[in-house]
Design a protein around this motif. Structure first.
Motif: not given
Length: 70
Positions: A9-14, A19-24, A27-31
């Motif tokens: 999983n990677i966003s367009l800006d790298g 990605p799921d926000g579980q790590e706190g 910018i987490g939870g973006w997926f």
């Protein structure tokens, strides 16, 4: 020789972290926030790839996730 498939999983800006926000992460939870209407389909594709694989290579942190025991 076998086929190697890499799924990530990677966003367009790298951005790849949290990605799921579980790590706190800040910018987490973006997926799930920006994934759109096809998240269920993406989940199905990823699951089918994993189930159909002869072997899985996970990173240490991936292997430590709580869902592993499910």
């Amino acid at each position: 020789m076998g086929k190697l498939i890499i799924t990530t999983n990677i966003s367009l800006d790298g951005v790849v972290q949290d990605p799921d926000g579980q790590e706190g992460e800040k910018i987490g939870g973006w997926f799930s926030q920006f994934g759109g209407k096809d998240l269920e389909q993406w989940t199905r594709v990823g699951t089918d790839e994993a189930v159909g694989a002869e072997a899985l290579l996970l990173g240490r942190r991936s292997d430590d996730l709580p869902w592993k025991s499910l």
